[in-house]
Design a protein around this motif. Sequence first.
Motif, PDB file in Angstrom:
ATOM      1  N   LEU A 188      40.572  29.975 -88.106  1.00 30.89           N
ATOM      2  CA  LEU A 188      40.917  30.675 -86.944  1.00 30.89           C
ATOM      3  C   LEU A 188      41.021  32.072 -86.921  1.00 30.89           C
ATOM      4  CD1 LEU A 188      40.554  30.359 -83.679  1.00 30.89           C
ATOM      5  CD2 LEU A 188      43.064  29.584 -83.788  1.00 30.89           C
ATOM      6  N   GLY A 189      40.053  32.832 -86.384  1.00 33.34           N
ATOM      7  CA  GLY A 189      40.285  34.368 -86.406  1.00 33.34           C
ATOM      8  C   GLY A 189      40.762  34.568 -85.137  1.00 33.34           C
ATOM      9  N   THR A 190      41.685  35.749 -85.232  1.00 32.10           N
ATOM     10  CA  THR A 190      42.531  36.106 -83.667  1.00 32.10           C
ATOM     11  C   THR A 190      42.158  37.502 -83.430  1.00 32.10           C
ATOM     12  OG1 THR A 190      44.441  36.554 -85.087  1.00 32.10           O
ATOM     13  CG2 THR A 190      44.304  34.353 -84.484  1.00 32.10           C
ATOM     14  N   MET A 191      41.280  38.234 -84.093  1.00 33.49           N
ATOM     15  CA  MET A 191      41.170  39.495 -83.611  1.00 33.49           C
ATOM     16  C   MET A 191      40.793  40.010 -82.271  1.00 33.49           C
ATOM     17  SD  MET A 191      38.627  42.326 -85.534  1.00 33.49           S
ATOM     18  CE  MET A 191      37.060  41.446 -85.033  1.00 33.49           C
ATOM     19  N   ASN A 192      40.414  38.930 -81.609  1.00 31.50           N
ATOM     20  CA  ASN A 192      40.155  39.028 -80.177  1.00 31.50           C
ATOM     21  C   ASN A 192      41.229  38.803 -79.425  1.00 31.50           C
ATOM     22  OD1 ASN A 192      37.132  39.839 -80.332  1.00 31.50           O
ATOM     23  ND2 ASN A 192      36.895  37.579 -80.713  1.00 31.50           N
ATOM     24  N   PHE A 193      42.195  38.165 -79.982  1.00 33.97           N
ATOM     25  CA  PHE A 193      43.637  37.917 -79.029  1.00 33.97           C
ATOM     26  C   PHE A 193      44.250  39.326 -78.712  1.00 33.97           C
ATOM     27  CE2 PHE A 193      44.528  33.558 -81.192  1.00 33.97           C
ATOM     28  CZ  PHE A 193      43.232  33.214 -80.603  1.00 33.97           C
ATOM     29  N   GLY A 194      44.112  39.374 -77.209  1.00 31.60           N
ATOM     30  CA  GLY A 194      44.810  40.549 -76.866  1.00 31.60           C
ATOM     31  C   GLY A 194      43.717  41.451 -76.318  1.00 31.60           C
ATOM     32  N   PRO A 195      42.807  42.296 -76.982  1.00 29.94           N
ATOM     33  CA  PRO A 195      41.677  43.234 -76.420  1.00 29.94           C
ATOM     34  C   PRO A 195      40.627  42.373 -75.622  1.00 29.94           C
ATOM     35  CG  PRO A 195      42.171  43.618 -78.731  1.00 29.94           C
ATOM     36  CD  PRO A 195      43.015  42.365 -78.414  1.00 29.94           C
ATOM     37  N   GLU A 196      40.254  40.999 -76.090  1.00 30.20           N
ATOM     38  CA  GLU A 196      39.261  40.398 -75.479  1.00 30.20           C
ATOM     39  C   GLU A 196      39.614  39.077 -74.923  1.00 30.20           C
ATOM     40  OE1 GLU A 196      35.997  41.598 -75.190  1.00 30.20           O
ATOM     41  OE2 GLU A 196      36.346  43.327 -76.600  1.00 30.20           O
ATOM     42  N   THR A 197      40.694  38.630 -75.143  1.00 33.38           N
ATOM     43  CA  THR A 197      41.180  37.137 -74.954  1.00 33.38           C
ATOM     44  C   THR A 197      42.601  37.333 -74.361  1.00 33.38           C
ATOM     45  OG1 THR A 197      39.768  36.119 -76.630  1.00 33.38           O
ATOM     46  CG2 THR A 197      41.466  34.853 -75.656  1.00 33.38           C
ATOM     47  N   ASN A 256      44.272  24.145 -89.205  1.00 32.29           N
ATOM     48  CA  ASN A 256      45.619  24.541 -89.615  1.00 32.29           C
ATOM     49  C   ASN A 256      45.815  26.049 -90.274  1.00 32.29           C
ATOM     50  OD1 ASN A 256      44.503  24.200 -92.034  1.00 32.29           O
ATOM     51  ND2 ASN A 256      46.618  23.232 -92.834  1.00 32.29           N
ATOM     52  N   PHE A 257      44.666  26.651 -90.235  1.00 29.48           N
ATOM     53  CA  PHE A 257      44.351  27.991 -90.833  1.00 29.48           C
ATOM     54  C   PHE A 257      44.097  29.166 -90.138  1.00 29.48           C
ATOM     55  CE2 PHE A 257      42.500  29.963 -95.222  1.00 29.48           C
ATOM     56  CZ  PHE A 257      43.512  30.904 -95.387  1.00 29.48           C
ATOM     57  N   PHE A 258      45.197  30.183 -89.899  1.00 29.03           N
ATOM     58  CA  PHE A 258      45.043  31.101 -88.776  1.00 29.03           C
ATOM     59  C   PHE A 258      45.050  32.339 -89.646  1.00 29.03           C
ATOM     60  CE2 PHE A 258      47.009  28.671 -84.679  1.00 29.03           C
ATOM     61  CZ  PHE A 258      46.040  27.560 -85.061  1.00 29.03           C
ATOM     62  N   ASP A 259      44.075  33.229 -89.151  1.00 26.93           N
ATOM     63  CA  ASP A 259      44.171  34.526 -89.973  1.00 26.93           C
ATOM     64  C   ASP A 259      44.448  35.522 -88.894  1.00 26.93           C
ATOM     65  OD1 ASP A 259      43.413  36.393 -92.140  1.00 26.93           O
ATOM     66  OD2 ASP A 259      41.784  37.065 -90.577  1.00 26.93           O
ATOM     67  N   THR A 260      45.236  36.503 -89.172  1.00 23.93           N
ATOM     68  CA  THR A 260      45.412  37.957 -88.325  1.00 23.93           C
ATOM     69  C   THR A 260      45.602  39.174 -89.063  1.00 23.93           C
ATOM     70  OG1 THR A 260      46.476  38.560 -86.349  1.00 23.93           O
ATOM     71  CG2 THR A 260      47.879  37.452 -88.087  1.00 23.93           C
ATOM     72  N   ALA A 261      46.118  40.106 -88.544  1.00 26.11           N
ATOM     73  CA  ALA A 261      46.280  41.459 -89.181  1.00 26.11           C
ATOM     74  C   ALA A 261      47.204  42.351 -88.286  1.00 26.11           C
ATOM     75  CB  ALA A 261      44.867  42.103 -89.631  1.00 26.11           C
ATOM     76  N   ASN A 262      47.950  43.241 -88.978  1.00 27.95           N
ATOM     77  CA  ASN A 262      49.008  43.886 -88.299  1.00 27.95           C
ATOM     78  C   ASN A 262      48.263  44.925 -87.371  1.00 27.95           C
ATOM     79  OD1 ASN A 262      48.073  45.726 -90.482  1.00 27.95           O
ATOM     80  ND2 ASN A 262      49.967  46.185 -91.189  1.00 27.95           N
ATOM     81  N   VAL A 263      47.140  45.351 -87.765  1.00 31.61           N
ATOM     82  CA  VAL A 263      46.670  46.303 -86.912  1.00 31.61           C
ATOM     83  C   VAL A 263      45.626  45.736 -85.982  1.00 31.61           C
ATOM     84  CG1 VAL A 263      46.173  48.194 -88.626  1.00 31.61           C
ATOM     85  CG2 VAL A 263      44.432  46.287 -88.390  1.00 31.61           C
ATOM     86  N   TYR A 264      45.518  44.182 -85.577  1.00 28.41           N
ATOM     87  CA  TYR A 264      44.726  43.678 -84.516  1.00 28.41           C
ATOM     88  C   TYR A 264      45.329  43.950 -83.123  1.00 28.41           C
ATOM     89  CZ  TYR A 264      41.909  40.985 -87.905  1.00 28.41           C
ATOM     90  OH  TYR A 264      40.893  40.894 -89.087  1.00 28.41           O
ATOM     91  N   GLY A 265      44.681  44.047 -82.175  1.00 29.12           N
ATOM     92  CA  GLY A 265      44.939  44.553 -80.907  1.00 29.12           C
ATOM     93  C   GLY A 265      44.841  45.854 -80.704  1.00 29.12           C
ATOM     94  N   ARG A 266      44.346  46.576 -81.649  1.00 24.95           N
ATOM     95  CA  ARG A 266      44.361  48.075 -81.750  1.00 24.95           C
ATOM     96  C   ARG A 266      43.877  48.776 -80.317  1.00 24.95           C
ATOM     97  NH1 ARG A 266      40.628  46.992 -85.761  1.00 24.95           N
ATOM     98  NH2 ARG A 266      42.006  47.620 -87.422  1.00 24.95           N
ATOM     99  N   GLN A 267      42.918  48.180 -79.740  1.00 24.22           N
ATOM    100  CA  GLN A 267      42.502  48.864 -78.468  1.00 24.22           C
ATOM    101  C   GLN A 267      43.494  48.542 -77.285  1.00 24.22           C
ATOM    102  OE1 GLN A 267      41.160  46.114 -80.147  1.00 24.22           O
ATOM    103  NE2 GLN A 267      38.617  46.035 -79.947  1.00 24.22           N
ATOM    104  N   VAL A 268      44.288  47.657 -77.538  1.00 20.53           N
ATOM    105  CA  VAL A 268      45.682  47.696 -76.427  1.00 20.53           C
ATOM    106  C   VAL A 268      46.875  48.079 -77.032  1.00 20.53           C
ATOM    107  CG1 VAL A 268      44.338  46.272 -74.578  1.00 20.53           C
ATOM    108  CG2 VAL A 268      45.883  45.244 -76.714  1.00 20.53           C
ATOM    109  N   GLY A 269      46.963  47.960 -78.339  1.00 23.61           N
ATOM    110  CA  GLY A 269      48.273  48.343 -79.011  1.00 23.61           C
ATOM    111  C   GLY A 269      48.100  47.626 -80.456  1.00 23.61           C
TER     112      GLY A 269
END
Length: 330
Positions: free
Chosen positions: A18-27, A45-58
Amino acid sequence: MEYTHLGRTGLSVSRLVLGTMNFGPETSEEDSHAIMDRAHEHGINFFDTANVYGRQVGKGVTEEIIGRWFATGDGRRERTVLATKLYGPMGDWPNENRLSALNIRRACDASLRRLRTDYIDLYQMHHIDRSTPWEEIWEAMSVLRQQGKILYVGSSNFAGWHLAAAQEAARDRHMVGLVSEQSLYNLLYRWVELEVLPAARHYGIGVIPWSPLGGGVLGGVLRKQREGATSRSTAGWEAERLAQHRDTIEAYEKLAADLGEDPAVLALAWLLHQDGVTGPIIGPRTPDQFDSALRALEVTLDEKTLTRLDELFPPPAPNGAKPAPEAYAW
């Protein structure tokens, strides 16, 4: 749900990530939480994210959304294999990016706070740092592991020789080294088959493809156009890619229709058939998109279909010669 080991480790992870890059900016946060709940309901059970994700809103917003979801309890954190990344700039001052020992320490602590957890299962380098020696990187990662803040280390966007250099440096320190590599990999972009995949298989590194639908181009874009639906693949660089490969995509969507499958499902299923692939990252913006991706786990592609996909999207082979990993040999 089907599970596999992450690379050569004993860690069991779902074959869809499960990629979470859209969480915040798009979702929205509400829908993001609903998608994560639904992932657990279906055994992902495998979730992927990054510290910079959400960059459009923060920057950091996505990790914060996940952290608040963990905070609701009910075993959410315990049932999740959590992967996040560092490398990109989180501020304007020196040492707020890349892979210095200082930034590795600070970035990890900041992610832990946002994620509301005391450890990260898989801590990934988002890009190769050409200015920091491996001795420094591995020492910093070793300290985090000794402190119990991380369990495994992974990479993203590494070349094959980067994987080799990282693993040999880790071996000198008697460390496990990398256990996973996130790479751009889909039917349109198969360059990792030349060296990244062979290197990963050699070192027991699990490959996690990102952008499995090629920015949406492999997701039924032509059918959506005919139906009058909007798509991000009809603008910007995705539109250029579509124009370049339009005839191929037309034939690809016809193949999917003949098989009775959605093009997006076919693209995901193809990746699941590739040797060395742990599981592709799905990045749903809505719960419905999440549900449709699950179908890929049920699809078995026969040799005829795999051969046809190779005809439409030929594997890279310099000089038109041998397949990887001997493509450069003569």
